[in-house]
Motif scaffolding. Structure first.
Motif, PDB file in Angstrom:
ATOM      1  N   ARG A 137       0.694  -0.998   0.284  1.00 17.27           N
ATOM      2  CA  ARG A 137       0.400   0.205   0.146  1.00 17.27           C
ATOM      3  C   ARG A 137       0.911   1.224   0.033  1.00 17.27           C
ATOM      4  O   ARG A 137       0.273   2.073  -0.708  1.00 17.27           O
ATOM      5  CB  ARG A 137      -1.202   0.044   1.065  1.00 17.27           C
ATOM      6  CG  ARG A 137      -2.114  -1.005   1.463  1.00 17.27           C
ATOM      7  CD  ARG A 137      -3.050  -0.423   2.196  1.00 17.27           C
ATOM      8  NE  ARG A 137      -2.674  -1.095   3.828  1.00 17.27           N
ATOM      9  CZ  ARG A 137      -3.149  -3.004   3.598  1.00 17.27           C
ATOM     10  NH1 ARG A 137      -3.626  -3.398   2.534  1.00 17.27           N
ATOM     11  NH2 ARG A 137      -2.749  -2.566   4.932  1.00 17.27           N
ATOM     12  N   ASP A 138       1.931   0.919   0.901  1.00 17.79           N
ATOM     13  CA  ASP A 138       2.880   2.689   0.634  1.00 17.79           C
ATOM     14  C   ASP A 138       3.835   2.604  -0.628  1.00 17.79           C
ATOM     15  O   ASP A 138       3.495   4.003  -0.865  1.00 17.79           O
ATOM     16  CB  ASP A 138       4.090   2.302   2.230  1.00 17.79           C
ATOM     17  CG  ASP A 138       3.634   2.199   3.304  1.00 17.79           C
ATOM     18  OD1 ASP A 138       2.499   2.570   3.223  1.00 17.79           O
ATOM     19  OD2 ASP A 138       4.527   1.656   4.141  1.00 17.79           O
ATOM     20  N   ALA A 139       3.942   1.554  -1.656  1.00 18.23           N
ATOM     21  CA  ALA A 139       4.062   2.333  -2.730  1.00 18.23           C
ATOM     22  C   ALA A 139       3.044   1.850  -3.545  1.00 18.23           C
ATOM     23  O   ALA A 139       3.399   2.157  -4.304  1.00 18.23           O
ATOM     24  CB  ALA A 139       4.566   0.903  -3.355  1.00 18.23           C
ATOM     25  N   GLY A 140       2.242   2.034  -3.039  1.00 19.61           N
ATOM     26  CA  GLY A 140       0.707   2.478  -3.870  1.00 19.61           C
ATOM     27  C   GLY A 140       0.326   1.465  -4.387  1.00 19.61           C
ATOM     28  O   GLY A 140      -0.566   1.501  -5.971  1.00 19.61           O
ATOM     29  N   ASP A 142      -1.976  -2.522  -4.419  1.00 25.80           N
ATOM     30  CA  ASP A 142      -3.652  -3.084  -4.029  1.00 25.80           C
ATOM     31  C   ASP A 142      -3.262  -4.102  -3.709  1.00 25.80           C
ATOM     32  O   ASP A 142      -2.613  -4.893  -4.343  1.00 25.80           O
ATOM     33  CB  ASP A 142      -5.201  -2.920  -4.509  1.00 25.80           C
ATOM     34  CG  ASP A 142      -6.115  -3.541  -4.435  1.00 25.80           C
ATOM     35  OD1 ASP A 142      -5.959  -4.334  -3.789  1.00 25.80           O
ATOM     36  OD2 ASP A 142      -6.746  -4.483  -5.657  1.00 25.80           O
TER      37      ASP A 142
END
Length: 199
Positions: A137-140, A142
């Motif tokens: 999630r931190d890396a964008g 899903d």
């Protein structure tokens, strides 16, 4: 010796039975007191590099005790905030962990094969899965997508005690080679899903 039982006598000697009561009587006749037992347990814990609480815990069976002894020793002091790690941090984590595995192969084998081991791996995996998902999630990405779920499963497999055993015993790699192989595979998978392996 993998484990010993430390116990204090019951107030009713019949509950201990003659086999246990005989050494208790001998210890008491030589002046051993309850405080001596606690002091000895503290010394054993210190020499073993574990918490005295580990010794005093109750385990429902031998399998649970052996697995806890293996796992707590091996994971002691190992960071759990894996969502902030890149491949280099993961490599160092595995190197520390798998060297501990190497020092206690009988405990690793028992932990892998036991029901208690399976349950404890499930608990650890739930925590690790949450951490790795946070990294996605931190890396964008899903974290709930099918691709991410497959990635999570592959990372769990590549970091597991099973991977350690297969790479070092079946493939005959030394620990450093095994760690490098596992982290290389994780790096390839990370790039494949669009995750920067250095992050």
């Amino acid at each position: 010796m993998d484990a010993i039982e430390v116990g204090l006598p019951y107030s009713d000697p019949l509950l201990d039975g003659p086999t246990i009561q005989a050494p208790v009587d001998r210890a008491l006749s030589q002046g051993v007191a309850t405080s001596d037992v606690f002091r000895t347990v503290a010394e054993v814990a210190r020499e073993s590099g574990i918490s005295p609480a580990t010794i005093y815990r109750h385990f429902p069976n031998r399998e649970a005790l052996v697995h806890a002894a293996a796992v707590e020793h091996m994971f002691e002091g190992v960071e759990q905030e894996v969502h902030t790690w890149g491949v280099d941090e993961l490599r160092e984590h595995l190197r520390v962990l798998w060297r501990r595995f190497q020092a206690t192969p009988h405990l690793v084998r028992e932990a892998i094969a036991s029901e208690a081991g399976l349950e404890m791996r499930r608990v650890r995996w739930a925590v690790q899965q949450s951490e790795v998902a946070q990294g996605l999630r931190d890396a964008g990405l899903d974290a709930e997508s099918e691709t991410s779920q497959r990635y999570l499963a592959a990372v769990a497999l590549l970091c597991s005690a099973h991977a350690y055993v297969d790479l070092t015993q079946r493939m005959d790699l030394d620990v450093d080679q095994a760690v490098d192989t596992a982290t290389w595979a994780i790096g390839v998978l990370s790039e494949a899903i669009g995750l920067d392996p250095g992050s």
